[in-house]
Design an enzyme around this catalytic site. Structure first.
Site, PDB file in Angstrom:
ATOM      1  N   ASP A 155     -52.926  61.485  54.663  1.00  0.00           N
ATOM      2  CA  ASP A 155     -52.496  62.496  53.699  1.00  0.00           C
ATOM      3  C   ASP A 155     -51.397  63.333  54.338  1.00  0.00           C
ATOM      4  OD1 ASP A 155     -53.838  64.300  55.294  1.00  0.00           O
ATOM      5  OD2 ASP A 155     -55.269  64.939  53.764  1.00  0.00           O
ATOM      6  N   THR A 194     -59.587  65.746  58.781  1.00  0.00           N
ATOM      7  CA  THR A 194     -60.800  65.466  59.572  1.00  0.00           C
ATOM      8  C   THR A 194     -61.074  63.971  59.739  1.00  0.00           C
ATOM      9  OG1 THR A 194     -62.116  65.454  57.560  1.00  0.00           O
ATOM     10  CG2 THR A 194     -61.941  67.561  58.755  1.00  0.00           C
ATOM     11  N   GLY A 251     -62.687  62.738  54.563  1.00  0.00           N
ATOM     12  CA  GLY A 251     -62.408  62.485  53.147  1.00  0.00           C
ATOM     13  C   GLY A 251     -61.800  61.108  52.919  1.00  0.00           C
TER      14      GLY A 251
HETATM   15  C1  RB5 Z   1     -56.471  68.591  53.456  1.00  0.00           C
HETATM   16  O1  RB5 Z   1     -56.308  69.963  53.543  1.00  0.00           O
HETATM   17  C2  RB5 Z   1     -57.840  68.170  54.004  1.00  0.00           C
HETATM   18  O2  RB5 Z   1     -58.832  68.552  53.118  1.00  0.00           O
HETATM   19  C3  RB5 Z   1     -57.884  66.703  54.251  1.00  0.00           C
HETATM   20  O3  RB5 Z   1     -56.846  66.356  55.121  1.00  0.00           O
HETATM   21  C4  RB5 Z   1     -59.138  66.137  54.883  1.00  0.00           C
HETATM   22  O4  RB5 Z   1     -59.499  66.865  56.014  1.00  0.00           O
HETATM   23  C5  RB5 Z   1     -60.270  65.893  54.019  1.00  0.00           C
HETATM   24  O5  RB5 Z   1     -61.308  65.303  54.418  1.00  0.00           O
END
Ligand code: RB5
Length: 154
Positions: free
Chosen positions: A8, A68, A71
């Site tokens: 992401d 992290t 997600g």
């Molecule tokens: C983005 O802010 C964050 O939520 C995403 O990168 C991730 O850590 C989600 O699990």
């Protein structure tokens, strides 16, 4: 080996570092994006793209990175046949291949620094599934998928 990368918007820098690292070692790295930090990409989308490419046989393994690693791995694991493991240290990265036959490694760009991340991918790509009693357990995971109607198995 063809390795698909997905991330992401918070993980572009680490993704580029790891692609460079693996390319130097001779891996073919395919970037499923995003590549522009201004592109706010919700992590389920790159997780799904890499997972589906893996299941279609277009890539052999995947590397997924978000803040992290959690997600993006949760999203990828919804695709039948995917075993995406979040690892923050090399030992788990090795064992998740040897025991779980993981086909995607996930990491958190806000959790691990670049040098640790390189060690993690090196262990992941250097390991081999041991089969035997571990195959029985991995098959049990596939049976759970099948129980709920998932069809896309190796
Ligand atoms: C983005 O802010 C964050 O939520 C995403 O990168 C991730 O850590 C989600 O699990």
């Amino acid at each position: 080996m063809r390795v698909g990368f997905g991330n992401d918007h918070v993980a572009i820098e680490l993704k580029n570092i790891l692609m460079g690292h693996l390319r130097e070692k001779g891996y073919e790295c395919i970037d499923f994006g995003p590549t522009d930090p201004a592109d706010k990409v919700n992590y389920p989308e790159p997780g799904r793209l890499v997972a589906e490419a893996l299941m279609r046989g277009e890539i052999d393994k995947g590397v997924l990175i978000c803040g992290t690693g959690i997600g993006i791995s949760l999203a990828a694991n919804k695709v039948p046949g995917i075993r995406a493991a979040v690892c923050s240290e090399p030992y788990s990265a090795k064992l998740t291949v040897e025991h779980n036959n993981a086909n995607i490694i996930a990491m958190g760009a806000r959790v691990v620094g670049p040098e640790l991340a390189k060690m993690i991918v090196d262990e992941f790509f250097g390991a081999e599934f041991e089969g035997g009693r571990h195959a029985v357990r991995v098959d049990m995971i596939s049976e759970i998928e099948a129980k709920y109607g998932a069809k896309w198995h190796e």
